[in-house]
Write a protein that holds these residues in place. Structure first.
Motif, short mmCIF file in Angstrom:
data_model
loop_
_atom_site.label_atom_id
_atom_site.label_comp_id
_atom_site.label_asym_id
_atom_site.label_seq_id
_atom_site.Cartn_x
_atom_site.Cartn_y
_atom_site.Cartn_z
N VAL A 465 3.80 0.82 3.36
CA VAL A 465 4.34 1.55 4.51
C VAL A 465 3.35 2.60 5.02
CG1 VAL A 465 6.69 1.15 3.72
CG2 VAL A 465 5.53 3.28 3.09
N SER A 466 2.12 2.60 4.51
CA SER A 466 1.15 3.64 4.88
C SER A 466 -0.14 3.09 5.46
CB SER A 466 0.81 4.50 3.66
OG SER A 466 1.97 5.09 3.10
N TYR A 467 -0.38 1.80 5.36
CA TYR A 467 -1.64 1.22 5.81
C TYR A 467 -1.40 -0.08 6.56
CZ TYR A 467 -3.87 4.52 2.65
OH TYR A 467 -4.29 5.68 2.03
N GLU A 478 -17.93 -4.48 0.18
CA GLU A 478 -17.88 -4.27 1.62
C GLU A 478 -16.53 -4.65 2.21
OE1 GLU A 478 -21.25 -6.34 3.26
OE2 GLU A 478 -22.68 -4.91 2.40
N ASN A 479 -15.48 -4.41 1.45
CA ASN A 479 -14.10 -4.63 1.88
C ASN A 479 -13.80 -6.10 2.19
OD1 ASN A 479 -11.58 -3.34 2.22
ND2 ASN A 479 -11.78 -3.36 4.45
N ARG A 480 -14.59 -7.01 1.60
CA ARG A 480 -14.34 -8.43 1.82
C ARG A 480 -13.31 -9.00 0.84
NH1 ARG A 480 -20.06 -8.35 2.01
NH2 ARG A 480 -20.06 -9.14 -0.13
N ASP A 481 -13.10 -8.32 -0.28
CA ASP A 481 -12.19 -8.83 -1.30
C ASP A 481 -10.75 -8.43 -0.98
OD1 ASP A 481 -13.18 -6.12 -1.85
OD2 ASP A 481 -11.85 -6.21 -3.58
N GLY A 482 -9.81 -9.07 -1.65
CA GLY A 482 -8.40 -8.75 -1.44
C GLY A 482 -7.82 -9.45 -0.23
N HIS A 483 -6.51 -9.60 -0.23
CA HIS A 483 -5.82 -10.27 0.88
C HIS A 483 -5.87 -9.40 2.14
CE1 HIS A 483 -4.29 -13.47 -1.64
NE2 HIS A 483 -3.82 -12.59 -2.50
N SER A 484 -6.00 -10.04 3.27
CA SER A 484 -5.98 -9.32 4.54
C SER A 484 -4.61 -9.33 5.20
CB SER A 484 -7.02 -9.92 5.50
OG SER A 484 -8.33 -9.76 4.99
N ASP A 485 -3.76 -10.28 4.82
CA ASP A 485 -2.44 -10.42 5.43
C ASP A 485 -1.41 -9.84 4.46
OD1 ASP A 485 -0.38 -11.07 7.06
OD2 ASP A 485 -0.44 -13.22 6.69
N ASN A 486 -1.11 -8.54 4.63
CA ASN A 486 -0.25 -7.85 3.68
C ASN A 486 1.16 -7.58 4.21
OD1 ASN A 486 -2.23 -7.07 1.40
ND2 ASN A 486 -3.32 -6.46 3.25
N HIS A 487 1.43 -7.93 5.48
CA HIS A 487 2.72 -7.65 6.10
C HIS A 487 3.08 -6.17 5.92
CE1 HIS A 487 2.97 -11.92 6.49
NE2 HIS A 487 2.98 -12.12 5.19
N SER A 488 2.09 -5.33 6.15
CA SER A 488 2.26 -3.89 5.99
C SER A 488 2.31 -3.22 7.35
CB SER A 488 1.12 -3.31 5.15
OG SER A 488 -0.13 -3.53 5.79
N ASP A 489 2.64 -1.94 7.34
CA ASP A 489 2.80 -1.19 8.59
C ASP A 489 2.61 0.29 8.27
OD1 ASP A 489 3.53 -0.10 11.02
OD2 ASP A 489 5.65 -0.61 10.83
N ASN A 490 1.63 0.92 8.92
CA ASN A 490 1.39 2.34 8.62
C ASN A 490 2.36 3.26 9.33
OD1 ASN A 490 0.48 2.79 11.28
ND2 ASN A 490 -1.67 2.55 10.73
N GLN A 496 -2.45 8.77 4.39
CA GLN A 496 -1.66 9.99 4.26
C GLN A 496 -1.61 10.76 5.58
OE1 GLN A 496 -3.00 12.35 0.95
NE2 GLN A 496 -2.61 10.74 -0.56
N THR A 497 -0.48 11.41 5.82
CA THR A 497 -0.30 12.16 7.05
C THR A 497 0.62 13.34 6.80
OG1 THR A 497 0.49 12.04 9.34
CG2 THR A 497 1.62 10.68 7.73
N GLY A 498 0.45 14.36 7.62
CA GLY A 498 1.35 15.51 7.57
C GLY A 498 2.47 15.41 8.57
N ASP A 499 2.51 14.35 9.36
CA ASP A 499 3.54 14.17 10.37
C ASP A 499 4.87 13.91 9.68
OD1 ASP A 499 5.31 12.72 12.25
OD2 ASP A 499 3.59 12.83 13.61
N GLU A 500 5.80 14.83 9.83
CA GLU A 500 7.08 14.73 9.12
C GLU A 500 7.90 13.54 9.59
OE1 GLU A 500 8.06 16.34 6.51
OE2 GLU A 500 6.25 17.55 6.45
N GLY A 501 7.80 13.21 10.87
CA GLY A 501 8.54 12.06 11.38
C GLY A 501 8.07 10.76 10.75
#
Length: 694
Positions: A465-467, A478-490, A496-501
């Motif tokens: 829920v953060s990226y 060089e960020n080539r490893d790992g899955h690229s399709d994570n069905h995530s949403d920042n 990290q953010t200080g935005d309370e909303g």
């Protein structure tokens, strides 16, 4: 001290180094060796003190007995035979070999070109032959005394319907916990310490699933980059605990951990890697199996046996189709159950274990049938990671009873539904009801699916829920490893953010996903640290991050989400309707009770148009089950990934009204009980649960 082999009037059936009380019997398998030498070493493993050819050979088992040889003896093997890579043979007696059955491993693998059977950099590559002695750089085995005081310990054998799994890492779980003594952090005894056990008990966990704890080395390319093999998916010793998890070089520390967990009512499941080894491809080192009998232990290319056949993505594939390799795997499993008292296994890349001599996956293959008929192994918890990287390797739903399976379809559909993707209502319904499309066949039950939101491989729940994108730069690829399709949403800001909303929206989505997990049929698995809001800075492949990236951050101990998780687990335990053994059919029983029914927000039953509506974001489900003769256990669940909406509560015989018992959109206690109006307001992006009014 001088040692020599003694004559025995019997042949011991065990492989490995077995202390008899009077001496030690050594036995090792090699079908193609011409001679196998037992090498004894000084206590520190630095000096080879004896080299003795094993005197007996029967059925490709080489063996010998040394009277007076006691536990603590350090040893290894050297194997003589043809060095003929073109025909699959890679014998090289200059290379010290770890006993595949070694119960303890000592020393640190020091990467050096002498560990390779061929000359690194030679024009003939792996066809060349290296004459350097590898012993100074090799780990060794240690003869063990199996005695341990198991008094009071008993297998728990908890039913799958009552199982809640917590996947974690021995070092990751303990390295930063302020209550774990510093000298025990990163060890089995640290895992067994009061703060860790108390945390798991308070959360309601029934089983810990430990990332690999069998001996594995650090990969050479990682060491050269200043990194380590953190996850441990490069096994070399299938019987030996990983030395770095021992605080004082005693394997009894593992047994102490298991006994402590059992006393707390928690089962121990091991993540095991029997699909490949740390020796890699034909260009890898000669550390054990390759030097003992490359042609038997590994699958080799049917076109050119010089090369390994790889269905694992690691360079080699263990040949479990060979009877003696299969025996080794089964002996290993039985050892961890019988001697170390573990309660089950999660099999990494388990599709490889089901591949026959002809390479195809076979759910009735030799490995599965051997497990199913085994009186010991068939009774423990067995979980498959139901895929590998070979052709036809994706086999979710394809494994036989009694295996359960990691269900990545569950993870992806739940993430996508709460992310707001369209057309996911039908997918969510499948996952919440146990993924019958995949598992309801061959007399398999509704606990066949191990449901997960996250695991060691991929984003943590917080990072989901953060990226929007992976951030694996620290891995040096060089960020080539790992899955690229994570069905995530920042949800509005990357990281990290200080935005309370944004932070409040992330908190709600985590509550929604965790609630979905614990309200679903099947077996829930939580990733260690998710309950604490642990993140990895967007790294979704932290396999080499034995540091703050990979370790759990315990600063979230006072996070309200932890309290939410505890209550959600308790709610699941209180309602047998959420953890049924059989798949739900929607048909009425003899008393007219329907076990499951699906509703639109307006109270109408879901029909084909509704199931196929790409804009529909809200789904209601009624569940009913007789509760042990104490009346019906009935719930009405609402999953709303859209905006605020009014939901008509179902009209059920015997129910005069409903009480809201869960509302993830609530500002304060999500589990506060309130009488429900009909229709009931269900807030945007929230889960609501109702029970019949008392």
């Amino acid at each position: 001290m001088s040692y020599s082999f003694s004559e025995l009037d019997f042949i011991k059936p065990e492989l490995g180094a077995e202390f008899t009380g009077e001496g030690t019997h050594f036995a090792v398998f090699s079908a193609h060796a011409e001679q196998v030498d037992l090498c004894l070493f000084s206590a520190d493993g630095r000096e080879e003190t004896a080299r003795l050819p094993l005197p007996k050979r029967e059925g490709d088992i080489w063996s010998g007995y040394i009277a007076g040889l006691k536990p603590g003896t350090v040893y290894g093997y050297r194997a003589h035979g043809p060095y003929d890579p073109g025909n699959g043979h890679r014998f090289n007696p200059n290379k010290l070999l770890l006993d595949p059955y070694a119960k303890q491993v000592v020393g640190e693998l020091a990467w050096d070109d002498a560990l390779y059977g061929y000359r690194i950099g030679d024009a003939e590559e792996d066809l060349s032959f290296d004459e350097r002695d590898s012993a100074p750089f090799m780990v060794k085995g240690v003869v063990q005394d199996p005695d341990f005081d198991w008094a009071g310990d008993a297998a728990i054998r908890r039913p799958w319907t009552e199982t809640i799994i917590y996947e974690t890492h021995v070092r990751g779980m303990t390295m930063t916990h302020p209550g774990v003594p510093e000298e025990l952090r990163g060890t089995f005894l640290g895992m067994a310490s009061d703060p860790i056990v108390e945390h798991l008990v308070s959360l309601g966990i029934s089983a810990v699933e430990l990332l690999p704890i069998q001996y594995f080395p650090d990969d050479r390319y990682l060491v050269e980059k200043g990194l380590r093999n953190y996850w441990g998916y490069q096994t070399l010793g299938f019987f030996a605990p990983q030395p770095r998890f021992l605080s004082a070089s005693r394997i009894t520390e593992f047994k102490t951990m298991v006994k402590r967990f059992h006393a707390a009512g928690i089962e121990v499941i091991m993540d095991v890697v029997y699909n490949h080894t740390a020796e890699g491809s034909e260009r890898g080192p000669t550390l054990s199996f390759r030097g003992l009998d490359n042609l038997s232990y590994y699958r080799l290319s049917p076109d050119d046996p010089r090369h390994t056949y790889d269905t694992t993505g690691t360079g080699n594939t263990l040949n479990v189709a060979h009877p003696m390799v299969l025996r080794m795997v089964l002996d290993s499993l039985r050892y961890w159950v019988g001697v170390m008292h573990v309660d089950g296994f999660r099999f990494d890349l388990a599709s490889t274990l089901g591949r026959t001599r002809h390479i195809e996956f076979d759910r009735d293959g030799t490995f599965f049938n051997a497990i199913r008929q085994d009186p010991i192994l068939s009774g423990v918890k067995l979980i498959a990671e139901p895929w590998d990287v070979g052709d036809g390797g994706y086999q979710v739903g394809g494994f036989p009873y009694p295996f359960r399976e990691w269900n990545d379809k569950y993870r992806d559909d739940v993430r996508r539904f709460w992310k707001g993707d369209g057309g996911l209502v039908a997918g969510l319904a499948e996952r919440v009801s146990g993924s019958a499309r995949q598992f309801h066949h061959s007399d398999r039950g509704a606990t066949s699916s191990v449901n997960l939101l996250s695991a060691h491989d991929g984003f943590t729940l917080m990072d989901t829920v953060s990226y929007d994108d992976k951030h694996n730069e620290a891995n040096g690829e060089e960020n080539r490893d790992g899955h690229s399709d994570n069905h995530s949403d920042n949800m509005g800001a990357e990281g990290q953010t200080g935005d309370e909303g944004i932070r409040a929206a992330r908190d709600r989505r985590r509550r929604n996903m965790m609630a979905t997990l614990l309200l679903s049929q099947g077996v829930p698995m939580m990733l260690g640290g998710d309950e604490l809001g642990n993140g990895q800075g967007g790294n979704n492949n932290a396999y080499c991050q034995d540091n703050e990236i990979g370790w759990i951050d315990w600063s979230g101990l006072d996070d309200p989400f932890l309290a939410f998780c505890r209550k959600a687990v308790a709610f699941r335990k209180a309602h047998p309707v959420l953890r049924q053994e059989r798949f739900l059919t929607g048909e009425a029983d003899e008393d007219g009770n329907v076990d499951i029914a699906w509703y639109r927000a307006d109270g109408a039953p879901m029909d084909e148009d509704a199931w196929n509506d790409p804009e529909l974001r809200v789904l209601g489900v009624f569940l009913c089950r007789p509760a042990n003769g104490e009346g019906l256990d009935r719930l009405f669940l609402v999953f709303n990934a859209g905006g605020d909406c009014e939901v008509q509560l179902p009209h059920v015989d015997g129910v005069s009204g409903w009480t809201r018992v869960l509302d993830t959109g609530a500002e304060e206690d999500a589990f506060a009980e309130h009488p429900a109006e009909d229709p009931a307001m269900v807030y945007a992006a929230s889960v609501a649960v109702f029970v019949p009014a008392r």
